[in-house]
Write an enzyme that holds these catalytic residues in place. Structure first.
Site, mmCIF file in Angstrom:
data_model
loop_
_atom_site.group_PDB
_atom_site.id
_atom_site.type_symbol
_atom_site.label_atom_id
_atom_site.label_comp_id
_atom_site.label_asym_id
_atom_site.label_seq_id
_atom_site.Cartn_x
_atom_site.Cartn_y
_atom_site.Cartn_z
ATOM 1 C CE LYS A 27 38.233 34.147 57.564
ATOM 2 N NZ LYS A 27 38.932 33.664 56.366
ATOM 3 C CG ASN A 34 42.640 32.642 59.927
ATOM 4 O OD1 ASN A 34 43.634 33.080 60.511
ATOM 5 N ND2 ASN A 34 42.706 31.601 59.115
ATOM 6 C CB THR A 63 34.829 47.736 40.939
ATOM 7 O OG1 THR A 63 33.526 47.169 40.919
ATOM 8 C CG2 THR A 63 34.738 49.235 41.116
ATOM 9 C CG LEU A 64 40.874 49.724 37.258
ATOM 10 C CD1 LEU A 64 41.807 48.523 37.318
ATOM 11 C CD2 LEU A 64 41.072 50.506 35.965
ATOM 12 C CB ALA A 65 37.999 52.277 41.713
ATOM 13 N N GLY A 91 40.443 24.536 46.414
ATOM 14 C CA GLY A 91 41.017 25.113 47.627
ATOM 15 C C GLY A 91 41.065 24.271 48.885
#
Length: 262
Positions: A66, A87, A152-154, A236
């Protein structure tokens, strides 16, 4: 003349796109053929270009191509520019056009469930490409605040930084998955953690009215926890059908009804 379409990816056996597009065609009277196309990991561009050179009308792109599709497009829709991934491809006047219908697919699926999106606060688990692709359509549909939680907050902070100018009308916030708390209208799982053994635990101090799992057809600890709380939930499949309907509409100018295919 029968229009030719394809979905390209690696792997590709699992794709349900041909089945969906043939069902849409039957319902709408569009004459088409839709195939799966396996491309080598280093052969996406040549495979895609040969498909269009052979007269292909449109192509769906799935993992892992993609971002590559995005980079190769001459013309991009606004939502594709924001998603930084494509897509849905088609040729127009000799130029390669790209769109990203994933977010619209999610919005259509949530609306079909009759979960309100107007003025909502949504928590999205994960800060990868799947999350990036749905933020703009959710905000366009009326979502007021989106909190992105990531291990991972960053990475979540970087995504918020990237997107806040694209959606100035909404409040975006980044948090760590270790700091899940507060009240949300909808929680959306866009991580693969609940599909692997790496189960994500939703703490009691996190409250929500609805739970949406982007994946489908696989066991999900995320949905198991929603069931334990007696919270309305969905996997989904509706998003898959919704994004396919949007691509079908772009290519053929006719929009099948989502409810007919759920």
């Amino acid at each position: 003349m029968t229009k030719q379409f394809a979905v390209i990816g690696n792997p590709i056996e699992q794709s349900r796109s041909p089945e969906l597009h043939h069902a849409f065609a039957e319902k709408t009277g569009v004459d088409l053929n839709y195939q799966k196309r396996l491309a080598p990991l280093d052969g996406f561009e040549s495979s895609m270009r040969s498909f269009f050179a052979e007269g292909g009308s449109g192509m769906n792109v799935t993992v892992p191509f993609k971002e590559q599709a995005f980079a190769l497009c001459d013309v991009l829709t606004e939502r594709a520019q924001i998603a930084k991934a494509v897509n849905t491809l088609w040729m127009e006047n000799g130029k390669l056009h790209g769109d990203n219908t994933d977010g619209q697919g999610l919005v259509a699926a949530i609306q079909a469930l009759e979960w309100n999106l107007e003025n909502t606060t949504i928590l999205i688990l994960g800060a990868g490409g799947a999350t990036r692709g749905v933020i703009y359509p959710l905000v366009q549909a009326g979502t007021q605040k989106i909190v992105i939680a990531n291990r991972t907050l960053a990475r979540a902070e970087q995504l918020v930084d990237d997107l806040k100018t694209a959606v100035p009308q909404a409040q975006l916030q980044a948090i760590s998955l270790n700091d899940l708390e507060g009240d949300f209208d909808i929680v959306i799982n866009a991580t693969s953690a609940s599909l692997s053994g790496d189960a994500l635990q939703l703490p009691e101090k996190l409250q929500f009215k609805y739970a949406y799992e982007m994946a489908y057809g696989k066991p999900s600890s995320f949905l198991d926890q929603a069931k334990q709380r007696n919270v309305p939930y969905s996997e989904g499949f509706g998003m898959l059908v919704g994004q396919a309907i949007e691509a079908f509409y772009i290519w053929n100018g006719v929009r099948p009804q989502l409810k007919d295919f759920l």
